[in-house]
Enzyme design. Structure first.
Site, mmCIF file in Angstrom:
data_model
loop_
_atom_site.group_PDB
_atom_site.id
_atom_site.type_symbol
_atom_site.label_atom_id
_atom_site.label_comp_id
_atom_site.label_asym_id
_atom_site.label_seq_id
_atom_site.Cartn_x
_atom_site.Cartn_y
_atom_site.Cartn_z
ATOM 1 N N ASP A 48 9.170 2.940 1.228
ATOM 2 C CA ASP A 48 7.990 3.629 1.745
ATOM 3 C C ASP A 48 7.972 3.418 3.257
ATOM 4 O O ASP A 48 7.596 2.361 3.747
ATOM 5 C CB ASP A 48 6.737 3.055 1.090
ATOM 6 C CG ASP A 48 5.441 3.636 1.648
ATOM 7 O OD1 ASP A 48 5.478 4.290 2.715
ATOM 8 O OD2 ASP A 48 4.384 3.424 1.036
ATOM 9 N N PHE A 50 0.862 -1.193 0.000
ATOM 10 C CA PHE A 50 0.000 0.000 0.000
ATOM 11 C C PHE A 50 0.891 1.233 0.000
ATOM 12 O O PHE A 50 1.767 1.372 0.853
ATOM 13 C CB PHE A 50 -0.916 0.021 1.233
ATOM 14 C CG PHE A 50 -1.889 1.170 1.207
ATOM 15 C CD1 PHE A 50 -3.096 1.052 0.548
ATOM 16 C CD2 PHE A 50 -1.584 2.381 1.814
ATOM 17 C CE1 PHE A 50 -3.996 2.114 0.498
ATOM 18 C CE2 PHE A 50 -2.462 3.451 1.776
ATOM 19 C CZ PHE A 50 -3.677 3.315 1.113
ATOM 20 N N LYS A 66 2.636 10.385 8.133
ATOM 21 C CA LYS A 66 2.017 9.871 9.362
ATOM 22 C C LYS A 66 2.653 10.463 10.611
ATOM 23 O O LYS A 66 2.408 11.618 10.945
ATOM 24 C CB LYS A 66 2.037 8.338 9.363
ATOM 25 C CG LYS A 66 1.011 7.702 8.421
ATOM 26 C CD LYS A 66 0.926 6.205 8.618
ATOM 27 C CE LYS A 66 -0.093 5.538 7.702
ATOM 28 N NZ LYS A 66 -1.474 5.751 8.087
#
Length: 401
Positions: free
Chosen positions: A221, A136, A250
Site C-alpha cells: 500500500d 491503515f 493521494k
C-alpha cells in the site's frame, strides 16, 4: 449565502470535526482563508498536494483536458488513461494498471484481485489475508477490516473473514501465522496513520521471502508513501523489495481524485471483464492531471530535493526540541515526518496542531502523540524555514501556557 463553519454543523454529516478555518485560495505552499489570513501548508492535504496548490502545470492540464472530454465510463478507453498507464508501467515493476478514485478503492481492488488469484490458482481454502496492527488501508468495509485499527472497523456488524493481524516489524509473529492458506500479505512500506513507523531492512526482505515460500502475494500500500513522498518514486525502490501488487492514490493526482493499482500481467489476468469495475476509474480529467504530476515528480531534481528538504525539517525539529524539550524522537522518511511527544505531553498532538494553525501553519497528527508534517515535495526552502519559525511559536505557546 454566507458560508461559515457553523454551516458545516447544519448541513454536513458529523463524521468530521474540521477546523474553524476555511481556506479559499492557495498558491504554492501557502493558503489564505476567508479573512485573507495566510498559512504555510505543512499538511499537504494529508500527503496529497505533492506539488502544492494551483501548480501551473496541473492547472494547465485540467484546463486543456476540460475543453476536450471529461468522462466516458469504461465502455470506452481514453488517451490520458493510456498515456499515464504506460508511464506508470515503464517506471515500475508492473505491466498493467487498474484505475480507481481513491486509495481505499485501489486497495479494495488489490485485495479482491489477490483473493481471485488464489481461488483460480489454488482453490477456495487459500483465502487468508495478513496485515499489520496500526495499519491503515482505507474506509471500505473490506479495507478498514484489513487495516489494523479496530476503532475504525468495529460497530458495523460482521466483518469480512479470513483476515489476521500481527505487529509491524515482528517477522517471527508473521512467520508463525503464515501457511499455505495465506493468499496475501498487505503492508505499508512505512506505516503512516499508525505512527510513521519505518520497516527494518530485515523485516521488509523477510516478508517478501515468506510470501515466496507460501505462494502468497505481497501487496504494498503506497497510497501515502508513493510518488516521491519518501525520496524515491515509490518506496519499494529504496527497500530493495518488489511487491506483486502496488496501490497508489493521494499524490498521484496532486489533489485531483485518482487511484491506481499496479501489478504484473500474470496476476492481472484474473480480473476478467465483469469481475471488478469503477464508473469513474480512469476518468480523462483525472488521468490528464496524474500524467502532469508524474512528469514533474519522477525526476532526479524533485526526488533528490525531497532528501534535502527532509534534512532541513529534521534539523528544525531538533533545534526546537533543544529549546523546549517536547519530543522524544523524530520518525519517518523523506517528507513524511513526525515528532513524537515525550511523556510530559502525551495525548496532546491535536493541541500542537491547533496551536500551529493559530500561528499560521497547517500541520497534521498521526494518532494522539505525534505531530506530522507532509508538505509539498517542491516547497521552497524559504517556506520551510518560515514554517518552522511558526511551529516554534506554536510549541512555545503550549509550553508556556
Amino acid at each position: 449565502m454566507q458560508v461559515t463553519r457553523e454551516l458545516f454543523d447544519e448541513v454536513m454529516v458529523p463524521n468530521y470535526a474540521p477546523s474553524s478555518i476555511i481556506p479559499v485560495r492557495g498558491e504554492g505552499s501557502r493558503v489564505w482563508d476567508q479573512n485573507d489570513n495566510e498559512l504555510i501548508d505543512f499538511a499537504g492535504g494529508i500527503a496529497v498536494n505533492c506539488l502544492g496548490h494551483c501548480h501551473p502545470a496541473l492547472v494547465a492540464a485540467v484546463n486543456e483536458q476540460a475543453s476536450k472530454i471529461w468522462h466516458l465510463s469504461n465502455v470506452m478507453t481514453n488517451e490520458p488513461a493510456l498515456r499515464l498507464a504506460k508511464k506508470l508501467t515503464d517506471a515500475t515493476f508492473a505491466d498493467q494498471v487498474y484505475y480507481a478514485n481513491s486509495g481505499g478503492e485501489s486497495n479494495e481492488a488489490a485485495l479482491k484481485l489477490a483473493r481471485r488469484w488464489a481461488l483460480d490458482n489454488y482453490g477456495k481454502e487459500k483465502d487468508q489475508i495478513i496485515a499489520f496492527k496500526q495499519g491503515f488501508h482505507g474506509r471500505t468495509f473490506f479495507t478498514v477490516t484489513v487495516g489494523g485499527q479496530e476503532a475504525y472497523s468495529d460497530g458495523f456488524g460482521p466483518k469480512p473473514g479470513a483476515i489476521d493481524h500481527v505487529a509491524y516489524n515482528d517477522l517471527e509473529a508473521l512467520k508463525a501465522l503464515m501457511s499455505d492458506k495465506t493468499c496475501a500479505v498487505m503492508m505499508e512500506p512505512l506505516q503512516g496513520e499508525g505512527g510513521l513507523v519505518s520497516p527494518t531492512d530485515e523485516f521488509a526482505k523477510g516478508v517478501r521471502e515468506l510470501c515466496d515460500e507460501h505462494n502468497a502475494l505481497l501487496i504494498f500500500d503506497e497510497v501515502q508513501t508513493g510518488f516521491g513522498r519518501l525520496g524515491s518514486f515509490f518506496a519499494y525502490m529504496d527497500l530493495g523489495v518488489t511487491p506483486d501488487i502496488l496501490t497508489s492514490a493521494k499524490a498521484l493526482g496532486g489533489g485531483f481524485p485518482i487511484g491506481a493499482m499496479l501489478t504484473t500481467k500474470d496476476i492481472a489476468k484474473h480480473l476478467k471483464p465483469g469481475t471488478h469495475g469503477s464508473t469513474y476509474g480512469g476518468n480523462p480529467l483525472a488521468c490528464a492531471v496524474g500524467e502532469a504530476v508524474m512528469d514533474i515528480i519522477n525526476t532526479s531534481d524533485v526526488l533528490d530535493g525531497v532528501k534535502v528538504k527532509e534534512a532541513q525539517i529534521r534539523a528544525g525539529f531538533e533545534a526546537i526540541n533543544a529549546k523546549y524539550n517536547v519530543f522524544s524522537e523524530i520518525r519517518g522518511k523523506g517528507l513524511l515526518l513526525g515528532a513524537v511527544l515525550n511523556d510530559e505531553y502525551q495525548g496532546r498532538a491535536r493541541d500542537f496542531m491547533v496551536a500551529s494553525a493559530e500561528n499560521g501553519l497547517m500541520a497534521l497528527v498521526a494518532g494522539a502523540n505525534i505531530v506530522r508534517f507532509a508538505p509539498s515535495l517542491v516547497i521552497p526552502e524559504a517556506d520551510i524555514a518560515e514554517g518552522l519559525v511558526r511551529f516554534e511559536k506554536a510549541v512555545a505557546q503550549i509550553v508556556n501556557a
